[in-house]
Structures are given as C-alpha cells and as structure tokens.
Design an enzyme around this catalytic site. Structure first.
Site, PDB file in Angstrom:
ATOM      1  CG  HIS A  81      -6.922 -31.619 -31.546  1.00 59.36           C
ATOM      2  ND1 HIS A  81      -6.939 -32.031 -30.449  1.00 59.36           N
ATOM      3  CD2 HIS A  81      -6.578 -30.179 -31.197  1.00 59.36           C
ATOM      4  CE1 HIS A  81      -6.141 -31.167 -29.061  1.00 59.36           C
ATOM      5  NE2 HIS A  81      -6.141 -30.092 -29.494  1.00 59.36           N
ATOM      6  CG  ASP A 101      -4.508 -34.822 -27.321  1.00 57.39           C
ATOM      7  OD1 ASP A 101      -5.117 -35.827 -27.456  1.00 57.39           O
ATOM      8  OD2 ASP A 101      -4.728 -33.791 -27.988  1.00 57.39           O
ATOM      9  CG  HIS A 103      -3.102 -39.078 -28.606  1.00 61.44           C
ATOM     10  ND1 HIS A 103      -4.746 -38.791 -28.965  1.00 61.44           N
ATOM     11  CD2 HIS A 103      -3.463 -40.160 -29.151  1.00 61.44           C
ATOM     12  CE1 HIS A 103      -5.416 -40.075 -28.736  1.00 61.44           C
ATOM     13  NE2 HIS A 103      -3.678 -40.926 -29.036  1.00 61.44           N
ATOM     14  CG  ASP A 105      -2.830 -34.125 -31.506  1.00 61.33           C
ATOM     15  OD1 ASP A 105      -2.661 -35.592 -31.129  1.00 61.33           O
ATOM     16  OD2 ASP A 105      -3.521 -33.462 -31.267  1.00 61.33           O
ATOM     17  CG  HIS A 118      -5.701 -36.810 -36.713  1.00 56.18           C
ATOM     18  ND1 HIS A 118      -5.560 -37.096 -35.924  1.00 56.18           N
ATOM     19  CD2 HIS A 118      -6.097 -37.242 -38.143  1.00 56.18           C
ATOM     20  CE1 HIS A 118      -5.486 -38.766 -36.279  1.00 56.18           C
ATOM     21  NE2 HIS A 118      -6.358 -38.943 -37.878  1.00 56.18           N
ATOM     22  CG  ASP A 205      -8.006 -35.186 -28.271  1.00 53.95           C
ATOM     23  OD1 ASP A 205      -8.878 -35.541 -28.360  1.00 53.95           O
ATOM     24  OD2 ASP A 205      -7.923 -34.898 -29.648  1.00 53.95           O
ATOM     25  CG  ASP A 207      -7.956 -38.053 -27.600  1.00 54.71           C
ATOM     26  OD1 ASP A 207      -7.162 -37.673 -26.574  1.00 54.71           O
ATOM     27  OD2 ASP A 207      -8.126 -38.784 -28.592  1.00 54.71           O
ATOM     28  CD  GLU A 250      -9.672 -35.898 -32.658  1.00 59.34           C
ATOM     29  OE1 GLU A 250      -9.598 -37.658 -32.780  1.00 59.34           O
ATOM     30  OE2 GLU A 250      -8.488 -35.644 -33.484  1.00 59.34           O
TER      31      GLU A 250
HETATM   32 MN   LIG Z   1      -5.598 -34.424 -29.652  1.00 61.48          MN
END
Ligand SMILES: [Mn+2]
Length: 275
Positions: A81, A101, A103, A105, A118, A205, A207, A250
C-alpha cells in the site's frame, strides 16, 4: 513474509489482464514497474529504504500522470500500500478517496511499531509524517481528511487511531459493515467523499476481504468482507462518471492458495471495469 512486490507479475502470469481483455474490457496498455531489488529486504531500516520507496513512487506518479494525459482510465495494481502516495499524487486535485482496507495505514514514524512504510500512506496523503513522502510532488497535502472514508477497518494501533479520530475521518469499521451491509455503506461513503467535490477514487487493499477468500495478502486479518457481498457492488464505481481511478494492492502470491486471491483480484477488476 510479505512478498507483495511480486504481486503484479504473478497476476500477469495468472492471465488476469489477458482474460479481462477477452471479455471486451478496454485495456490500452499494461505497464509493469519494478522496485529496486534492495527494497525487497525487509530488514533494512526505513531510513535506508525510504529513498527507494520514494523513487518507486515517483516512477509510479509519472506513469499514472502519463495515462491520464492520454485520457485513459488508470487502474493501478500493487505492490504494497506504500504505492498509494505515487498513485494519488498523479490525479488532478481536489478529489475524494474511499479506502477499503482492514487497516488504517495512517501511521507516522513516531507512532508505527514496525516502521514499515506500507502502514503510513494515508498519513502521507493528509500531509503528515515523513516530508519525503508527504510532499512527494507538492507542498500541499493530496487530500483533505473530510473528503476521505474508510471501509472495512478491523485492525489498527492506538497512535494511528488517535490521528484518524483527531482528523475526524469517516470510518466504517467492520462491525458497522456487517451490521448495515455494504449495499448501504458504499453509496453512503461515495456521498460522503463527494459532498464538497465532484470526483473520487477508490483504493482497495485485498486484506479488506476475509482471508477465507483472500489468503494471499501481505497482512491477513480475520473477519473481513465476503466476496458475494462486495463484488456486484463494485460495478457502481465503474459506471459512475465521478469515479477517476482504482487502485488494488497487497497481493502476495506466496501466501495464495490455489490462485484463490488472484481469482478474487480478477473478479474485482472485472466488476470495476465492466463496460
Ligand atoms: Mn492497506
């Protein structure tokens, strides 16, 4: 093991882009960019990797800029990312951004436990953190926090969460996504990031999706978005005249199981690019 730098080439080898072309999806050109080999070493400190990350983001910035000058619609596939800094610097300001995402970030070097870049691109887009990245092209921040929304967040550290709270950033945490459904939240997020502006982009992302359908990512987090809920909804972006660009990041081919995640990437791009 992150190995996300091998993601784009692995997706080419899995015939993801070739198959998209066969579905009459207009792809003008596919350009692969490679980071400096030294950047692959996970053990080098940020002070040493930063110039490499910066150079790569400049390369990417120039490539996206070129695509925009040719009036083609940019789809950016990472990589981790960190590339979001180069990607979103290339678009004419102002625009809103939806960040899908697990997360946030949104670390700065002061708050990050790992020091991995990232985990920092959102802070950079808001003009925070290392000036080498936060001011990659210009002094002014790429984005105003009020024109930004997260979807799917379920893993974060206190330092970045404090910044996001302080900046009053719209955050659809995973519990809210599960409770209210993406068919409600996506249009709401679009309305939020465009309430002062006429255009928006999306950074996704892999994830954000549940590891059962997306095991091949850099930092898997349980309890994510399901494919059936999300995929049909992605077509709304591609059909929206306010939508300026899409970033998918990612992908880690080393963690993938039977090409599951590569297939998901294909399905995502197919929906977003649907004519
Ligand atoms: Mn990310």
């Amino acid at each position: 093991m992150r190995a996300c730098e091998a993601g784009p080439e692995a997706l080419v080898q899995a015939h993801v882009f070739e198959r998209l072309k066969k579905r009459d999806i207009a792809i003008d050109a596919i350009e692969l960019l490679y980071p400096d080999q030294r950047a692959k070493d996970k053990n080098i400190p940020l002070a040493e990797s930063l110039p490499l990350i910066r150079d790569f983001n400049m390369q990417l910035y120039n490539a996206v800029k070129k695509a925009l000058q040719k009036k083609t619609f940019p789809i950016i596939v990472g990589g981790d990312h960190s590339i979001a800094v180069g990607t979103w610097n290339a678009f004419p300001k102002p625009f809103g951004l939806i960040w899908i995402d697990a997360h946030m970030d949104a670390h700065t070097p002061q708050t990050s436990p790992s020091g991995a870049y990232h985990g920092m691109p959102v802070a950079a887009l808001f003009g925070r953190g290392l000036p080498e990245m936060a001011q990659l092209v210009r002094k002014e921040p790429v984005l105003q926090p009020e024109n930004f929304a997260y979807i799917g967040v379920r893993s974060y550290e206190s330092g970045e969460a404090a910044l996001i709270k302080q900046l009053n950033v719209k955050t659809y945490f995973m519990d809210e996504v599960k409770k209210r459904g993406l068919s409600t939240i996506i249009p709401e997020a679009i309305a939020h990031v465009t309430r002062h502006l006429s255009h928006y982009g999306v950074s996704c992302d892999l994830d954000a999706f549940d590891p059962s359908i997306a095991p091949g990512v850099g930092s898997p987090e349980p309890g994510g978005i399901g494919g059936q809920a999300m995929l049909p909804l992605l077509a709304q972006f591609g059909k929206d005249p306010r939508f300026i660009g899409f970033e998918l990041v990612e992908y880690n081919p080393e963690r993938d199981e039977n090409h599951k995640t590569a297939e998901l990437a294909y399905e995502i791009l197919k929906q977003v690019m649907k004519p």
